[in-house]
Design an enzyme around this catalytic site. Structure first.
Site, PDB file in Angstrom:
ATOM      1  N   TYR A 141       0.817  -1.225   0.000  1.00  0.00           N
ATOM      2  CA  TYR A 141       0.000   0.000   0.000  1.00  0.00           C
ATOM      3  C   TYR A 141       0.848   1.272   0.000  1.00  0.00           C
ATOM      4  O   TYR A 141       0.364   2.349  -0.285  1.00  0.00           O
ATOM      5  CB  TYR A 141      -0.953   0.022   1.196  1.00  0.00           C
ATOM      6  N   LYS A 191       3.344 -15.422   1.675  1.00  0.00           N
ATOM      7  CA  LYS A 191       3.241 -16.084   0.370  1.00  0.00           C
ATOM      8  C   LYS A 191       4.664 -16.381  -0.081  1.00  0.00           C
ATOM      9  O   LYS A 191       5.113 -15.941  -1.154  1.00  0.00           O
ATOM     10  CB  LYS A 191       2.481 -15.148  -0.598  1.00  0.00           C
ATOM     11  N   ASP A 223      -3.216 -18.184   1.037  1.00  0.00           N
ATOM     12  CA  ASP A 223      -4.386 -18.845   0.439  1.00  0.00           C
ATOM     13  C   ASP A 223      -4.890 -19.964   1.350  1.00  0.00           C
ATOM     14  O   ASP A 223      -6.091 -20.124   1.569  1.00  0.00           O
ATOM     15  CB  ASP A 223      -4.069 -19.366  -0.969  1.00  0.00           C
ATOM     16  N   ASP A 247      -5.190  -7.101   5.582  1.00  0.00           N
ATOM     17  CA  ASP A 247      -6.417  -6.389   5.217  1.00  0.00           C
ATOM     18  C   ASP A 247      -7.504  -7.408   4.886  1.00  0.00           C
ATOM     19  O   ASP A 247      -8.658  -7.304   5.322  1.00  0.00           O
ATOM     20  CB  ASP A 247      -6.100  -5.509   3.992  1.00  0.00           C
ATOM     21  N   ASP A 251     -10.738  -9.041   7.668  1.00  0.00           N
ATOM     22  CA  ASP A 251     -12.168  -8.919   7.368  1.00  0.00           C
ATOM     23  C   ASP A 251     -12.836 -10.287   7.342  1.00  0.00           C
ATOM     24  O   ASP A 251     -13.983 -10.443   7.752  1.00  0.00           O
ATOM     25  CB  ASP A 251     -12.396  -8.206   6.028  1.00  0.00           C
TER      26      ASP A 251
END
Ligand code: NAD
Length: 361
Positions: A141, A191, A223, A247, A251
């Site tokens: 980001y 990852k 994943d 992020d 959620d």
């Protein structure tokens, strides 16, 4: 202990739920013999009305002087159509940046009384109790170069995922410290089968783990983590991950617990000379203009944010547990707001705040 706290009620139901959070804070401070110094400040739409901007210099000054900040929510419909930098929500980014908070902590806890409102089957969600620790200040980001360039078939876009060793190390330490006070397990999410950034991330997390031999560490690719949060959420205690993955998985974690009115969040930064960790504590929900002023908002996310503040900023575990225990008692009693679908007449926002105080033993 001296608890030096800035309170920013903000807009809409932020004002209503913060009043109840403060009521609980005052009750706990009195009960456990802490000295409470509360200062109130302006942020968001109310700050625009009173000072012309969403994050006044006075609020920045107050935030720098206090140990922790309790925030309600910001946002007023009258500002919906104006430029983003002039909107109340800009105040949120302002205060996060000013405080230098780098770790976002999202507790995910399945309360027995709310188990039916989870999208998962009861036997999957029962006993779930985890914290997702997301790095907040770096990663894709913020990395450069970034941007869109070229035209036609040559049009292209780039973002850069970046982490430095110190950035990884401090968030990993935060996760291990938290785990020490819990079930002593950290799950690192990355990852690393594809990304070099994740390879460095995992290497540094492993090095930090060497300082915490009492804490178990395992690794999941992001994943697989997304799957395990649904298949076996009880396996998680503390999850640590970067900005982008955090992020998304935070959620996903949030919906496991049911109503948005239950979700607290904490953003934590460096240690103050007082020994407290700088922290910004707020419900995940917004200012909910559709129900503002009706005394129907659920204050439990804001009250849960107070528990998080006492635990993470001040290390007051017993006081935090007294609040979360009281929240559970109130949920079991059915004296809850309309969003939780009580069987009888819903309780009002102040009634829930009062009930939590009464349930603190
Ligand atoms: P919202 O979270 O305010 O509301 C979404 C829905 O959930 C609404 O129907 C609302 O009534 C309900 N709800 C939210 N909190 C509740 C509670 N405690 N008890 C009962 N019901 C609750 O999100 P939104 O409607 O998308 O945004 C409204 C305003 O809030 C916007 O201006 C937005 O920018 C702002 N916002 C601020 C924050 C923040 O301050 N951190 C976060 C999200 C949205």
């Amino acid at each position: 202990m001296q608890l030096n706290i800035l309170v920013l009620p903000g807009d809409g139901i932020g004002v209503e739920v913060t009043a109840e959070a403060v009521r609980v804070l005052q009750h706990v401070a009195a009960k456990f013999n802490h000295t409470l110094k509360l200062t109130e400040g302006l942020l968001g739409g109310i700050a625009i009305h009173k000072t012309g901007g969403p994050f006044p210099a006075e609020t920045a000054r107050l935030a720098a002087e206090t140990d922790a900040t309790l925030l309600g929510a910001v946002g007023l419909p009258e500002f919906d159509d104006i430029a983003p930098e002039k909107r109340p929500e800009k105040g949120l980014l302002g205060i996060r940046k000013a405080l230098g908070v780098y770790a976002n902590l999202r507790p995910v806890k399945a309360y027995t009384a709310l188990i039916d409102s989870s999208p998962l089957k009861n036997d999957r969600i029962e006993g779930v109790d985890m914290i997702i620790v997301r790095e907040l200040n770096s990663g894709i980001y913020y990395g450069t170069p970034r941007g869109i360039s070229g035209e036609g078939d040559a049009e292209q876009a780039v973002n850069t995922m970046y982490y430095s060793r110190p950035e990884i190390e401090r968030i990993a330490r935060m996760a291990f410290e938290l785990a020490r006070n819990r079930r002593k397990k950290v799950t690192n999410v990355d990852k690393s089968n594809v990304l070099e950034v994740s390879q460095l991330w995992r290497k540094v997390v492993l090095e930090v783990a060497g300082d915490y031999p009492d804490v178990e560490l395992d690794h999941l690719l992001v994943d697989n983590c997304a799957m395990q949060l649904i298949l076996n959420p009880r396996r998680f205690d503390v999850v640590v991950t970067g900005n982008l993955f955090g992020d998304i998985v935070s959620d996903e974690g949030a919906v496991l617990a049911g109503s948005i009115g239950m979700l607290a969040s904490a953003s934590v930064g460096p240690k103050r000379p007082s020994g407290a960790y700088v922290g910004l504590y707020e419900p995940v929900h917004g200012s909910a203009p559709d129900i503002a002023g009706q005394a129907t908002a659920n204050p439990l996310a804001a009250i849960g944010s107070v528990a998080a503040m006492l635990e993470y900023s001040f290390g007051l575990k017993q006081e935090a547990a007294a609040i979360t225990g009281a929240i559970e008692t109130v949920l079991n009693s059915g004296r809850v707001t309309a969003d939780l679908g009580p069987e009888g007449e819903p309780a009002t926002t102040p009634q829930v705040g009062q009930a939590v105080c009464e349930a603190i033993t």
